[in-house]
Design an enzyme around this catalytic site. Sequence first.
Site, PDB file in Angstrom:
ATOM      1  N   ASN A 131       0.788  -1.144   0.083  1.00  0.00           N
ATOM      2  CA  ASN A 131      -0.002  -0.141   0.011  1.00  0.00           C
ATOM      3  C   ASN A 131       0.799   1.163   0.019  1.00  0.00           C
ATOM      4  O   ASN A 131       1.430   1.513   1.069  1.00  0.00           O
ATOM      5  CB  ASN A 131      -1.018  -0.174   1.330  1.00  0.00           C
ATOM      6  CG  ASN A 131      -1.757   1.240   1.485  1.00  0.00           C
ATOM      7  OD1 ASN A 131      -1.904   2.163   0.531  1.00  0.00           O
ATOM      8  ND2 ASN A 131      -2.499   1.320   2.539  1.00  0.00           N
TER       9      ASN A 131
ATOM     10  N   HIS B 226      -9.465   0.854   4.928  1.00  0.00           N
ATOM     11  CA  HIS B 226      -8.109   1.162   5.750  1.00  0.00           C
ATOM     12  C   HIS B 226      -8.399   2.050   6.828  1.00  0.00           C
ATOM     13  O   HIS B 226      -9.171   2.926   6.729  1.00  0.00           O
ATOM     14  CB  HIS B 226      -7.065   1.591   4.654  1.00  0.00           C
ATOM     15  CG  HIS B 226      -5.768   1.634   5.276  1.00  0.00           C
ATOM     16  ND1 HIS B 226      -5.397   2.610   6.154  1.00  0.00           N
ATOM     17  CD2 HIS B 226      -4.733   0.811   5.237  1.00  0.00           C
ATOM     18  CE1 HIS B 226      -3.867   2.429   6.372  1.00  0.00           C
ATOM     19  NE2 HIS B 226      -3.722   1.163   5.757  1.00  0.00           N
TER      20      HIS B 226
ATOM     21  N   GLU C 204      -6.716   4.464   8.034  1.00  0.00           N
ATOM     22  CA  GLU C 204      -6.542   5.697   7.815  1.00  0.00           C
ATOM     23  C   GLU C 204      -7.670   6.288   7.262  1.00  0.00           C
ATOM     24  O   GLU C 204      -8.190   7.682   7.326  1.00  0.00           O
ATOM     25  CB  GLU C 204      -5.245   5.973   6.808  1.00  0.00           C
ATOM     26  CG  GLU C 204      -4.030   5.854   7.659  1.00  0.00           C
ATOM     27  CD  GLU C 204      -2.877   5.336   7.074  1.00  0.00           C
ATOM     28  OE1 GLU C 204      -2.874   5.443   5.911  1.00  0.00           O
ATOM     29  OE2 GLU C 204      -1.730   4.834   7.508  1.00  0.00           O
TER      30      GLU C 204
ATOM     31  N   GLU D 285      -5.261  -5.214  10.482  1.00  0.00           N
ATOM     32  CA  GLU D 285      -4.311  -4.235  10.807  1.00  0.00           C
ATOM     33  C   GLU D 285      -4.609  -3.629  12.205  1.00  0.00           C
ATOM     34  O   GLU D 285      -5.588  -2.670  12.040  1.00  0.00           O
ATOM     35  CB  GLU D 285      -4.231  -3.063   9.504  1.00  0.00           C
ATOM     36  CG  GLU D 285      -4.056  -3.715   8.449  1.00  0.00           C
ATOM     37  CD  GLU D 285      -3.493  -2.598   7.413  1.00  0.00           C
ATOM     38  OE1 GLU D 285      -2.301  -3.091   6.776  1.00  0.00           O
ATOM     39  OE2 GLU D 285      -4.123  -1.870   7.164  1.00  0.00           O
TER      40      GLU D 285
ATOM     41  N   GLY E 278       2.305   1.956  10.945  1.00  0.00           N
ATOM     42  CA  GLY E 278       3.446   3.056  10.869  1.00  0.00           C
ATOM     43  C   GLY E 278       4.152   3.400  12.159  1.00  0.00           C
ATOM     44  O   GLY E 278       4.775   4.484  12.210  1.00  0.00           O
TER      45      GLY E 278
ATOM     46  N   SER F 283       3.505  -2.536  10.332  1.00  0.00           N
ATOM     47  CA  SER F 283       5.096  -2.350  10.605  1.00  0.00           C
ATOM     48  C   SER F 283       5.410  -3.814  10.365  1.00  0.00           C
ATOM     49  O   SER F 283       6.330  -4.185  10.968  1.00  0.00           O
ATOM     50  CB  SER F 283       5.284  -2.124  11.845  1.00  0.00           C
ATOM     51  OG  SER F 283       4.937  -0.728  12.380  1.00  0.00           O
TER      52      SER F 283
HETATM   53  P1  PGA Z   1       2.881   0.069   7.753  1.00  0.00           P
HETATM   54  O1  PGA Z   1       1.477   0.372   7.126  1.00  0.00           O
HETATM   55  O2  PGA Z   1       3.508  -1.050   7.102  1.00  0.00           O
HETATM   56  O3  PGA Z   1       3.524   1.165   7.246  1.00  0.00           O
HETATM   57  O4  PGA Z   1       2.609   0.082   9.343  1.00  0.00           O
HETATM   58  C1  PGA Z   1       0.612  -0.794   6.813  1.00  0.00           C
HETATM   59  C2  PGA Z   1      -0.795  -0.226   6.311  1.00  0.00           C
HETATM   60  O5  PGA Z   1      -1.159   0.593   6.523  1.00  0.00           O
HETATM   61  O6  PGA Z   1      -1.501  -1.299   5.630  1.00  0.00           O
END
Ligand code: PGA
Length: 251
Positions: A11, A97, A99, A169, A175, A215
């Site tokens: 992603n 997602h 976010e 997730e 992140g 992560s």
């Molecule tokens: P990350 O993001 O690997 O940077 O933690 C994962 C994601 O948001 O799908």
Amino acid sequence: MEERTPLIAGNWKMYKTGNEAVETAEKLLELVSDVETTDIMIAPTFTSLALVSKVIGNSNIALGAQNIYWEKEGAFTGEISGPMLVSAGCQYVIIGHSERRQYFGETNNTVNKKIFAATKSGLIPIVCVGETAAERNEEKTFSVLDKQIEKGLEGLTLDEHQSIVLAYEPVWAIGTGKTATPDQVQEVHFYLRDLIEKRFGNMLAKTIRILYGGSVKPDNVSELMALPDIDGALVGGASLQPDSFSKIINF
Ligand code: PGA
């Protein structure tokens, strides 16, 4: 146990201009062109989809989008439909997602509409679920997941022939450099597979791929992929560099 082909999905979020996306895709293709036993997907921004599609062509890298709107067309300024994503070369679409849930008002209800729209267009939805740190601390992880699955997949008739992918997730691991422990991941994936079995039956539960995201890095991917109910990874930060992403793909 059923054989499930692992899926490693990148992603790219709101990173990379068109040129940068093309360059990254070209390098990645060189590094992973011989991979046969793992499915690979990259999801650049909307403006890079058609450009990256030209680079990856019919290779072993599939293209995905990061969002979709549920109407086919119309006066919906700023939105993109399933048929538009398909015509840009997409096979997958990431839906729900965290976010998007956190910053753009995505709810289990809009997630549900988007899943319907994706499957109608022939796109494979990668449906993201997961709890926040506060929810985990209050021991609400499983009730949050129950609701995300129940409402998100409401009204869908899925069987093992229908491709849908789940991605667990935990929001607190995205992140942040904090990966959930293997025990935490396996516990949730097992729980999700059980929910799918109760709701859609044994066949789909055996075949559905459940990815872990949060992560994932070259140095923790093999430990995660060794867990029985983990069928792949949804990777953010570490998917932006061809070197690190190819290491994850070759877990
Ligand atoms: P990350 O993001 O690997 O940077 O933690 C994962 C994601 O948001 O799908």
